[in-house]
Design a protein around this motif. Structure first.
Motif, PDB file in Angstrom:
ATOM      1  N   TYR A 102       0.856  -1.044   0.027  1.00 28.90           N
ATOM      2  CA  TYR A 102       0.047  -0.109   0.104  1.00 28.90           C
ATOM      3  C   TYR A 102       0.946   1.170   0.040  1.00 28.90           C
ATOM      4  O   TYR A 102       1.921   1.280   0.456  1.00 28.90           O
ATOM      5  CB  TYR A 102      -0.935   0.373   1.186  1.00 28.90           C
ATOM      6  CG  TYR A 102      -1.565  -1.459   1.423  1.00 28.90           C
ATOM      7  CD1 TYR A 102      -2.551  -1.834   0.655  1.00 28.90           C
ATOM      8  CD2 TYR A 102      -1.228  -2.128   2.533  1.00 28.90           C
ATOM      9  CE1 TYR A 102      -3.155  -2.896   1.085  1.00 28.90           C
ATOM     10  CE2 TYR A 102      -1.740  -3.292   2.752  1.00 28.90           C
ATOM     11  CZ  TYR A 102      -2.732  -3.829   1.945  1.00 28.90           C
ATOM     12  OH  TYR A 102      -3.304  -5.144   2.275  1.00 28.90           O
ATOM     13  N   GLY A 103       0.533   2.058  -0.827  1.00 33.35           N
ATOM     14  CA  GLY A 103       1.186   3.462  -0.800  1.00 33.35           C
ATOM     15  C   GLY A 103       2.489   3.367  -1.680  1.00 33.35           C
ATOM     16  O   GLY A 103       2.445   2.513  -2.538  1.00 33.35           O
ATOM     17  N   ASN A 104       3.602   3.998  -1.433  1.00 35.22           N
ATOM     18  CA  ASN A 104       4.804   3.749  -2.363  1.00 35.22           C
ATOM     19  C   ASN A 104       6.075   3.530  -1.729  1.00 35.22           C
ATOM     20  O   ASN A 104       6.068   3.715  -0.541  1.00 35.22           O
ATOM     21  CB  ASN A 104       5.126   5.406  -2.697  1.00 35.22           C
ATOM     22  CG  ASN A 104       3.939   6.028  -3.481  1.00 35.22           C
ATOM     23  OD1 ASN A 104       3.515   5.641  -4.399  1.00 35.22           O
ATOM     24  ND2 ASN A 104       3.243   7.118  -3.135  1.00 35.22           N
ATOM     25  N   PRO A 105       7.028   2.998  -2.306  1.00 34.39           N
ATOM     26  CA  PRO A 105       6.813   2.731  -3.901  1.00 34.39           C
ATOM     27  C   PRO A 105       5.995   1.544  -4.344  1.00 34.39           C
ATOM     28  O   PRO A 105       6.136   0.520  -3.745  1.00 34.39           O
ATOM     29  CB  PRO A 105       8.287   2.712  -4.244  1.00 34.39           C
ATOM     30  CG  PRO A 105       9.018   2.175  -3.002  1.00 34.39           C
ATOM     31  CD  PRO A 105       8.558   2.414  -1.870  1.00 34.39           C
ATOM     32  N   HIS A 106       5.208   1.751  -5.345  1.00 33.63           N
ATOM     33  CA  HIS A 106       4.556   0.909  -6.057  1.00 33.63           C
ATOM     34  C   HIS A 106       5.285  -0.357  -6.524  1.00 33.63           C
ATOM     35  O   HIS A 106       6.277  -0.088  -7.250  1.00 33.63           O
ATOM     36  CB  HIS A 106       3.487   1.495  -7.274  1.00 33.63           C
ATOM     37  CG  HIS A 106       2.400   0.844  -7.460  1.00 33.63           C
ATOM     38  ND1 HIS A 106       2.392  -0.206  -8.431  1.00 33.63           N
ATOM     39  CD2 HIS A 106       1.204   0.534  -7.147  1.00 33.63           C
ATOM     40  CE1 HIS A 106       1.499  -0.721  -8.744  1.00 33.63           C
ATOM     41  NE2 HIS A 106       0.460  -0.072  -7.836  1.00 33.63           N
ATOM     42  N   PRO A 107       4.711  -1.540  -6.697  1.00 28.61           N
ATOM     43  CA  PRO A 107       5.405  -2.777  -7.180  1.00 28.61           C
ATOM     44  C   PRO A 107       5.754  -2.511  -8.608  1.00 28.61           C
ATOM     45  O   PRO A 107       6.790  -3.003  -9.256  1.00 28.61           O
ATOM     46  CB  PRO A 107       4.590  -3.790  -7.140  1.00 28.61           C
ATOM     47  CG  PRO A 107       3.964  -3.286  -5.843  1.00 28.61           C
ATOM     48  CD  PRO A 107       3.701  -2.088  -5.974  1.00 28.61           C
ATOM     49  N   GLU A 108       4.898  -1.662  -9.493  1.00 36.34           N
ATOM     50  CA  GLU A 108       5.222  -1.473 -10.855  1.00 36.34           C
ATOM     51  C   GLU A 108       6.770  -0.682 -10.896  1.00 36.34           C
ATOM     52  O   GLU A 108       7.226  -0.931 -11.898  1.00 36.34           O
ATOM     53  CB  GLU A 108       4.144  -0.828 -11.587  1.00 36.34           C
ATOM     54  CG  GLU A 108       4.357  -0.585 -12.924  1.00 36.34           C
ATOM     55  CD  GLU A 108       2.861   0.018 -13.652  1.00 36.34           C
ATOM     56  OE1 GLU A 108       3.467   0.487 -14.940  1.00 36.34           O
ATOM     57  OE2 GLU A 108       1.868   0.056 -13.197  1.00 36.34           O
ATOM     58  N   VAL A 109       6.518   0.147  -9.997  1.00 37.50           N
ATOM     59  CA  VAL A 109       7.961   1.258 -10.135  1.00 37.50           C
ATOM     60  C   VAL A 109       9.050   0.264  -9.930  1.00 37.50           C
ATOM     61  O   VAL A 109      10.139   0.560 -10.844  1.00 37.50           O
ATOM     62  CB  VAL A 109       7.682   2.234  -9.077  1.00 37.50           C
ATOM     63  CG1 VAL A 109       9.012   3.042  -8.880  1.00 37.50           C
ATOM     64  CG2 VAL A 109       6.609   3.250  -9.501  1.00 37.50           C
ATOM     65  N   ALA A 110       9.075  -0.681  -8.881  1.00 40.70           N
ATOM     66  CA  ALA A 110      10.058  -1.376  -8.796  1.00 40.70           C
ATOM     67  C   ALA A 110      10.471  -2.449 -10.004  1.00 40.70           C
ATOM     68  O   ALA A 110      11.656  -2.688 -10.168  1.00 40.70           O
ATOM     69  CB  ALA A 110       9.784  -2.264  -7.330  1.00 40.70           C
ATOM     70  N   PHE A 111       9.333  -3.062 -10.462  1.00 42.58           N
ATOM     71  CA  PHE A 111       9.565  -3.569 -11.699  1.00 42.58           C
ATOM     72  C   PHE A 111      10.391  -2.825 -12.828  1.00 42.58           C
ATOM     73  O   PHE A 111      11.290  -3.368 -13.484  1.00 42.58           O
ATOM     74  CB  PHE A 111       8.207  -4.359 -12.356  1.00 42.58           C
ATOM     75  CG  PHE A 111       7.742  -5.478 -11.341  1.00 42.58           C
ATOM     76  CD1 PHE A 111       8.481  -6.626 -10.943  1.00 42.58           C
ATOM     77  CD2 PHE A 111       6.307  -5.598 -11.407  1.00 42.58           C
ATOM     78  CE1 PHE A 111       7.765  -7.581 -10.248  1.00 42.58           C
ATOM     79  CE2 PHE A 111       5.819  -6.383 -10.446  1.00 42.58           C
ATOM     80  CZ  PHE A 111       6.624  -7.472 -10.128  1.00 42.58           C
ATOM     81  N   ASN A 112       9.698  -1.777 -12.909  1.00 41.23           N
ATOM     82  CA  ASN A 112      10.429  -1.017 -13.952  1.00 41.23           C
ATOM     83  C   ASN A 112      11.681  -0.478 -13.938  1.00 41.23           C
ATOM     84  O   ASN A 112      12.473  -0.401 -14.591  1.00 41.23           O
ATOM     85  CB  ASN A 112       9.330   0.304 -14.353  1.00 41.23           C
ATOM     86  CG  ASN A 112       8.117  -0.109 -14.947  1.00 41.23           C
ATOM     87  OD1 ASN A 112       7.829  -1.110 -15.522  1.00 41.23           O
ATOM     88  ND2 ASN A 112       7.093   0.632 -14.859  1.00 41.23           N
ATOM     89  N   ASN A 113      12.136  -0.042 -12.600  1.00 41.49           N
ATOM     90  CA  ASN A 113      13.323   0.140 -12.094  1.00 41.49           C
ATOM     91  C   ASN A 113      14.297  -0.710 -12.389  1.00 41.49           C
ATOM     92  O   ASN A 113      15.574  -0.435 -12.775  1.00 41.49           O
ATOM     93  CB  ASN A 113      13.479   0.810 -10.384  1.00 41.49           C
ATOM     94  CG  ASN A 113      12.700   2.057 -10.303  1.00 41.49           C
ATOM     95  OD1 ASN A 113      12.416   2.839 -11.317  1.00 41.49           O
ATOM     96  ND2 ASN A 113      12.625   2.418  -9.105  1.00 41.49           N
ATOM     97  N   LEU A 114      13.910  -1.989 -12.134  1.00 44.98           N
ATOM     98  CA  LEU A 114      14.787  -3.183 -12.508  1.00 44.98           C
ATOM     99  C   LEU A 114      15.193  -3.334 -14.000  1.00 44.98           C
ATOM    100  O   LEU A 114      16.300  -3.567 -14.645  1.00 44.98           O
ATOM    101  CB  LEU A 114      14.402  -4.488 -11.935  1.00 44.98           C
ATOM    102  CG  LEU A 114      14.431  -4.686 -10.256  1.00 44.98           C
ATOM    103  CD1 LEU A 114      13.546  -6.059 -10.089  1.00 44.98           C
ATOM    104  CD2 LEU A 114      15.766  -4.536  -9.829  1.00 44.98           C
ATOM    105  N   LEU A 115      14.156  -3.029 -14.643  1.00 39.49           N
ATOM    106  CA  LEU A 115      14.223  -3.284 -16.190  1.00 39.49           C
ATOM    107  C   LEU A 115      15.031  -1.971 -16.861  1.00 39.49           C
ATOM    108  O   LEU A 115      15.665  -2.290 -17.602  1.00 39.49           O
ATOM    109  CB  LEU A 115      12.957  -3.071 -16.936  1.00 39.49           C
ATOM    110  CG  LEU A 115      12.035  -4.411 -16.843  1.00 39.49           C
ATOM    111  CD1 LEU A 115      10.516  -4.123 -17.158  1.00 39.49           C
ATOM    112  CD2 LEU A 115      12.805  -5.481 -17.713  1.00 39.49           C
TER     113      LEU A 115
END
Length: 344
Positions: A102-115
């Protein structure tokens, strides 16, 4: 086997409001409590209950509670999770990100940062930072990350580390983080876990005939133990107590953070803290193994409110033992868990 250079790691924790302002706390509480795995009532009833009653009543008080434990760098839970991220990154070649349910950082942000760090990423290892399985903690975090993974159609593999409530390295880290506090004089040691409605325990029983139905169900072997929070916190406590050499009459388990009027797991921590001094147990050590990072439930509910309850009930001394946070053995255990997934 995937090369280390093609792997990324995400540490996933519960989350916190962005700030201690009432609007931010309201947004956070709405997201948290509207989760069908936290309050599993029908959607419309849940929405009326949460947005019309619970959040309006709790937001201001919750904002004050968060403000009382807030650090200069923000939410303690998020700050500690970032500290853990840095400690693990120091010991591993692959990139490490954090995400919140819940809140930030969002899982999508984590996935995209790894990419962004590796466009050829082949595998992401997700570690939900919950030692024990519960619908409202481990399950919701893991399933939420999986939903985002599928929705975004990422090409890399997603591997999720299961609960580690009885893993030797976790038990050792927890026991050794507690051990220095046993040098002080104490009458009783209390393991306080986040509670759940008893209904959740019954609902999670995959057999439909074991939990809270079989005598001493936590110790009678059953396939439902893989999903039973009560069983898993019991085993964690017994293993840690054995590792520390605590006599059976000198430690116990209780459950905190009750919400609403229905029956929750017992005994309740607040009631236990009131009763212990009357039993002659006036010097208390208390730990919260359901959390690996200190947060509102440990720093405010247990360290402040719990201490007030215990001392006002006749207790003499009260020590809350910090969560694992970035204990070296915990960092080592996390690294080991991730490496084991990579070797599969």
């Amino acid at each position: 086997m995937v090369s280390k250079s093609d792997v990324g790691i995400i540490l996933m924790n519960l989350g916190s409001p962005d700030t201690t302002s009432v609007p931010d706390v309201k947004r956070y509480l709405n997201e948290f409590l509207m989760d069908k795995r936290v309050i599993d009532y029908p959607w419309l009833f849940r929405k009326i209950l949460i947005e019309g009653i619970i959040v309006p009543k709790r937001a201001e008080k919750s904002a004050e509670a968060y403000a009382s434990i807030w650090w200069d760098e923000g939410s303690p839970l998020i700050a500690i999770t970032r500290q853990l991220q840095r400690a693990i990154q120091h010991d591993m070649e692959m990139p490490v990100e954090i995400a919140m349910r819940y809140g930030n950082p969002h899982p999508e942000v984590a996935f995209n940062n790894l990419l962004k760090q590796n466009p050829k990423l082949k595998e992401v290892i997700l570690l939900p930072l919950y030692p024990h399985y519960a619908m409202s903690s481990y399950e919701t975090a893991a399933e939420y990350a999986k939903e985002i993974y599928k929705k975004k159609k990422y090409s890399f593999k997603l591997s999720v580390i299961p609960p580690f409530y009885d893993e030797p390295d976790y038990i050792q880290a927890l026991a050794e983080s507690i051990r220095p506090y046993l040098q002080q004089d104490f009458d009783y040691f209390l393991f306080s876990y986040h509670g759940l409605p008893e209904r959740h325990i019954r609902k999670g029983d995959v057999t439909g005939s074991h939990c809270m139905k079989v005598n001493d169900c936590c110790h009678v072997k059953s396939k439902t133990h893989d999903f039973c929070y009560r069983h898993q916190v019991t085993i964690t406590s017994e293993l840690v107590a054995a590792a520390l050499g605590l006599p059976k009459d000198k430690w116990g388990i209780s459950f905190q953070s009750r919400l609403g009027r229905e029956e929750w797991m017992k005994p309740y921590t607040a009631n236990t803290l009131e009763s212990l001094p009357k039993e002659g147990k006036k010097k208390l050590l208390i730990a919260c193994p359901a959390f690996v990072s200190d947060c509102l439930e440990t720093l405010e509910e247990i360290a402040v409110e719990g201490k007030h309850t215990f001392l006002n009930s006749g207790g003499d001394s009260y020590t809350m033992i910090p969560c694992l946070n970035v204990h070296p053995l915990w960092v080592k255990a996390v690294v080991k868990y991730c490496m084991q997934v990579m070797q599969q």
